[in-house]
Write an enzyme that holds these catalytic residues in place. Structure first.
Site, PDB file in Angstrom:
ATOM      1  N   ALA A   1       0.890  -1.553  -0.037  1.00  0.00           N
ATOM      2  CA  ALA A   1      -0.357  -0.046  -0.154  1.00  0.00           C
ATOM      3  C   ALA A   1       1.292   0.993   0.223  1.00  0.00           C
ATOM      4  O   ALA A   1       2.332   1.081  -0.344  1.00  0.00           O
ATOM      5  CB  ALA A   1      -1.106  -0.009   1.293  1.00  0.00           C
TER       6      ALA A   1
ATOM      7  N   GLU B   1       3.000  -6.476   7.215  1.00  0.00           N
ATOM      8  CA  GLU B   1       2.100  -5.322   7.823  1.00  0.00           C
ATOM      9  C   GLU B   1       2.574  -5.118   9.123  1.00  0.00           C
ATOM     10  O   GLU B   1       2.311  -4.451   9.589  1.00  0.00           O
ATOM     11  CB  GLU B   1       0.796  -5.404   7.832  1.00  0.00           C
ATOM     12  CG  GLU B   1       0.405  -5.053   6.393  1.00  0.00           C
ATOM     13  CD  GLU B   1       0.392  -6.082   5.047  1.00  0.00           C
ATOM     14  OE1 GLU B   1       0.664  -7.163   5.081  1.00  0.00           O
ATOM     15  OE2 GLU B   1      -0.067  -5.570   4.495  1.00  0.00           O
TER      16      GLU B   1
ATOM     17  N   GLY C   1      -0.142  -4.768   0.597  1.00  0.00           N
ATOM     18  CA  GLY C   1      -1.754  -4.785  -0.609  1.00  0.00           C
ATOM     19  C   GLY C   1      -1.020  -5.180  -1.927  1.00  0.00           C
ATOM     20  O   GLY C   1      -1.979  -6.051  -3.207  1.00  0.00           O
TER      21      GLY C   1
ATOM     22  N   GLU D   1      -2.260  -9.045  -1.364  1.00  0.00           N
ATOM     23  CA  GLU D   1      -4.206  -9.040  -1.155  1.00  0.00           C
ATOM     24  C   GLU D   1      -4.712  -8.869  -2.768  1.00  0.00           C
ATOM     25  O   GLU D   1      -5.224  -9.450  -3.198  1.00  0.00           O
ATOM     26  CB  GLU D   1      -3.862  -7.673  -0.366  1.00  0.00           C
ATOM     27  CG  GLU D   1      -4.007  -8.161   1.617  1.00  0.00           C
ATOM     28  CD  GLU D   1      -4.583  -6.850   2.030  1.00  0.00           C
ATOM     29  OE1 GLU D   1      -3.908  -6.128   1.744  1.00  0.00           O
ATOM     30  OE2 GLU D   1      -5.219  -7.697   2.884  1.00  0.00           O
TER      31      GLU D   1
END
Ligand code: NAD
Length: 733
Positions: free
Chosen positions: A93, A155, A132, A135
């Site tokens: 992210a 994370e 991310g 993901e």
């Protein structure tokens, strides 16, 4: 901004793009600045190009969603491949967006659109699919990757958990054990393991996009339902049959994750994947991450993430500063540090000439290196072949002239100024022109050592921490005369050696040990006033450090080292002197501030030591009293912060974050407290200043607040907002 696809017939919109004359088949059309779309036969290819790591920033999410809708709407596109330009697949992210108001589309929205796509979506992965990015890949129907690709959900290192379905989708694909390992420890896996565990469907040889397109063509030709990860239950069912799995896992990470919130929350999230329907699990994940994002821990860990990156930037140093290219190194002294440093160099593939004065010490040093490498091999960290290969990179010698072909010389002889100057005079005689010359001194004046050569501009300190082959911190010490090239080269070499190099200036103890000394003085004072070593140590341990000052002294021969130093300076320390006279030299002899059972490293309180401490109090005329844990904490940590402020005033550290990096990597300060300077901000500088003033009134000038701390407290400032005014180049990246 991406084109506004709403209001158009999406197919017409893509056609519109095509009709612009900008694209055709095998030609990319930009959907926005960072996402483009292309069709290869009946497969649409979406490419993300958002350097450096294709982070999922707002334009990426927007472009992704728009291209997906174009592609789905196009009848000619049977399948969709998602690839990334540059050196990696999406590697996370955009952390800088974390504390800002969310801008739609959210990652969830983009991922849901992929998952419900009527056309199968294939993620084609190279580099690292992280956070991310992974993901995103998990929301696709299929994943293919090159053999060198790596996968992870790191994370937890930022004090959070994956927040876009990672905790719910990953266990469905790879099983609960692997998912726990990856999510709660941040561990990465490679392509082979990813294939075996079911994370990816194929390893692609040759061109990745072509491979992805071929795979997509194949699956879209088959008359089958394309699998959605959310619907898969086989691997969760296996976990339901093993109810102890989660408790066992929690126990297995307890020691390493002590004090951290996020790893435990990660386990809770994976439990939710097993026990709740998918949508409820997603809701639970969202709630858990929202709590973590608000936590002081995650703020500290995110702060630290940036502090570490900033520490590589040296103000005033041009980005194109030439660096010494080190293809061979020499280390002088094969003792504790010289041996460890030689190992690090050899591990990095750099051949080392190891110079000793004494054949016996040389032999012993080589023996220790072999033993350490063999221990790593025994733990499965390397092969016996690698042990021999690394040893073969070391050329032992008693001959100083043999350093002539080294590009880097690191001195690690006894800590005596005269000896070091003699050694540097020798180094100057034999080292090649242009070589970088470094001293590993822990406290001597690097400027004086540099002046023993005719090339002080080539000399720096490279202060490694013990054990040098393990500890990540490297203080690079800039002398008055050190050139930019010498600084840039030392920083660069630090990175190549797998260390975290931080630039510091010359002063007693540099940054880390100077602050440690401030803490040590107060710890000893607390013993006289009424505390005992195990109480002081427990407060530091509970705060999150791996051990307190007395356990550390026992481990690192502190009693002996300080005793020897006092013999040179003529200082007195009743407790330290008595312990040394009793031969209590620490863990290696089974007794120091504590006693140790044979073959145990567990420190046990010892009445003999406590009696010495009581006697010391009597001699000082001090009435021993109960001291609260809070007082111990403040009297140990606030002087460190105060010393940190003085270090900044003196310009010995470039910025508060550098001090924090030093304390995390050199002394095990818990990242969930950011570092001593970040911790000061979380307590509040005014509160620390007030407490120091009160302590000063009670105990004297040792506690006088530093002028910088005083000023910042008055102005309501925080260390983390410290501004860098001069331009800074990143070294070695
Ligand atoms: N031990 C630590 O925790 C630590 C940590 C950081 C820095 N340091 C610094 O590293 C340096 C070395 O410390 P150490 O603990 O490795 O010491 P050590 O006593 O283990 O080893 C020193 C070695 O240097 C050799 N030596 C002495 N004079 C020499 C010469 N003229 N030529 C070649 N070799 C010579 C000795 O034979 C010995 O083997 C010191 O400056 C120390 O302050 C030590």
């Amino acid at each position: 901004m991406g084109p506004n696809w709403t209001g158009h017939h999406p197919r017409a919109a893509w056609r519109g793009l095509l009709n612009d004359g900008k694209v055709g088949e095998h030609m990319q059309t930009k959907v926005n600045d960072v996402v483009s779309l292309e069709r290869r036969g009946n497969v649409a290819v979406i490419s993300i190009d958002n350097p450096p790591v294709n982070a999922l920033s707002h334009p990426v999410r927007e472009g992704l969603l728009a291209s997906l809708r174009y592609a789905i709407a196009d009848e000619d596109a049977r399948a969709i491949v998602l690839v990334c330009a540059g050196r990696t697949f999406v590697a996370g992210a955009d952390i800088s967006e974390f504390d800002k108001p969310p801008q739609p589309p959210s990652l969830h929205e983009s991922l849901d659109a992929i998952e419900v796509s009527t056309r199968p979506v294939v993620a084609a992965i190279h580099g690292t699919a992280l956070g991310g990015g992974l993901e995103l890949a998990l929301a696709c129907h299929y994943r293919v990757a090159v053999g060198s690709a790596r996968f992870g959900l790191p994370e937890v290192n930022l004090g959070i958990i994956p927040g876009a379905g990672g905790t719910q989708r990953l266990p469905r694909l790879v099983g609960v054990n692997t998912a726990l390992h990856m999510i709660a420890t941040g561990a990465m896996i490679g392509a082979t393991e990813a294939l075996q565990s079911g994370l990816i469907d194929q390893i692609v040889e040759g061109d990745l996009t072509e491979g992805g397109v071929a795979f997509a063509r194949q699956v879209s030709a088959e008359p089958r339902q394309h699998p959605r990860v959310r619907d898969r239950d086989e691997k969760l069912a296996e976990a339901r049959a093993e109810p102890h799995l989660f408790d066992d896992f929690r126990a297995s990470i307890a020691r390493k994750s002590r004090g951290f919130l996020a790893p435990g929350v990660a386990v809770t999230a994976v439990e939710a994947a097993v026990n709740l329907p998918f949508d409820a699990g997603i809701a639970r994940e969202r709630q858990l991450i929202a709590e973590l994002l608000q936590s002081e821990q995650s703020k500290a860990q995110r702060y630290f993430f940036f502090a570490e990156r900033k520490s590589a930037k040296i103000p005033g140093l041009a980005a194109d500063t030439p660096v010494v290219n080190v293809s061979r190194a020499a280390v002088i002294g094969a003792g504790t540090m010289g041996g460890g440093i030689s190992m690090v160099l050899a591990n990095a593939g750099i051949p080392v000439t190891l110079v000793e004065q004494n054949a016996e010490n040389l032999e012993r040093g080589l023996g220790v290196m072999r033993k350490n490498w063999e221990a790593t091999a025994a733990r499965g960290g390397s092969s016996q072949g690698q042990v021999e290969e690394r040893l073969a990179r070391i050329t032992p010698t008693l001959n100083f002239e043999d350093i002539a072909d080294a590009d880097l010389v690191i001195e690690a002889v006894y800590e005596q100024l005269k000896l070091k100057k003699d050694v540097f005079a020798q180094v100057d005689r034999y080292a090649k022109q242009g070589a970088l010359l470094a001293t590993n001194t822990s406290g001597l004046d690097v400027n004086q050592i540099a002046l023993a050569t005719a090339r002080p501009e080539r000399v720096v300190g490279m202060h490694f921490f013990s054990p040098a082959n393990v500890m990540k911190l490297l203080e690079v010490v800039r002398g008055d005369r050190s050139s930019d090239t010498a600084i840039a080269s030392a920083m660069n070499m630090g990175k190549k050696m797998g260390k975290v190099p931080v630039l510091v200036g010359v002063c007693e103890g540099f940054v880390g040990n100077r602050m440690l000394a401030a803490r040590g003085k107060q710890a000893d004072r607390l013993l006289l006033e009424g505390a005992l070593p195990h109480q002081v140590d427990r407060v530091m341990f509970d705060f999150g450090l791996p051990m307190g000052p007395y356990a550390m002294a026992d481990l690192a021969a502190g009693i002996e080292l300080r005793w020897r130093r006092r013999q040179e300076t003529g200082e007195m320390d009743f407790i330290g002197d008595r312990l040394a006279e009793l031969g209590r030299f620490g863990q290696k002899v089974g007794k120091g501030y504590y006693r140790y059972e044979p073959n145990s490293r567990a420190p046990l309180p010892d009445p003999e030591v406590e009696e010495i401490i009581r006697e010391a109090s009597r001699r000082e005329g001090l009435q021993r009293r109960d001291i609260s844990d809070q007082e111990i904490l403040e009297r140990l940590v606030y002087p460190m912060i105060n010393e940190g402020a003085r270090i900044l005033e003196d310009g010995v550290a470039i910025r508060p974050g550098d001090i924090d990096v030093i304390w995390v990597y050199g002394y095990g300060w818990p990242t969930y407290r950011g570092g001593p300077m970040f911790y000061a901000d979380s307590v509040g500088l005014a509160q620390i200043r007030d407490r120091l003033v009160a302590l000063q009134a009670q105990h004297g000038d040792f506690f006088r607040p530093a002028a910088l701390l005083e000023r910042m407290a008055r102005e309501g400032r925080r260390f983390q907002d410290w501004e860098q005014t001069r331009s800074a180049a990143t070294v070695g990246s």
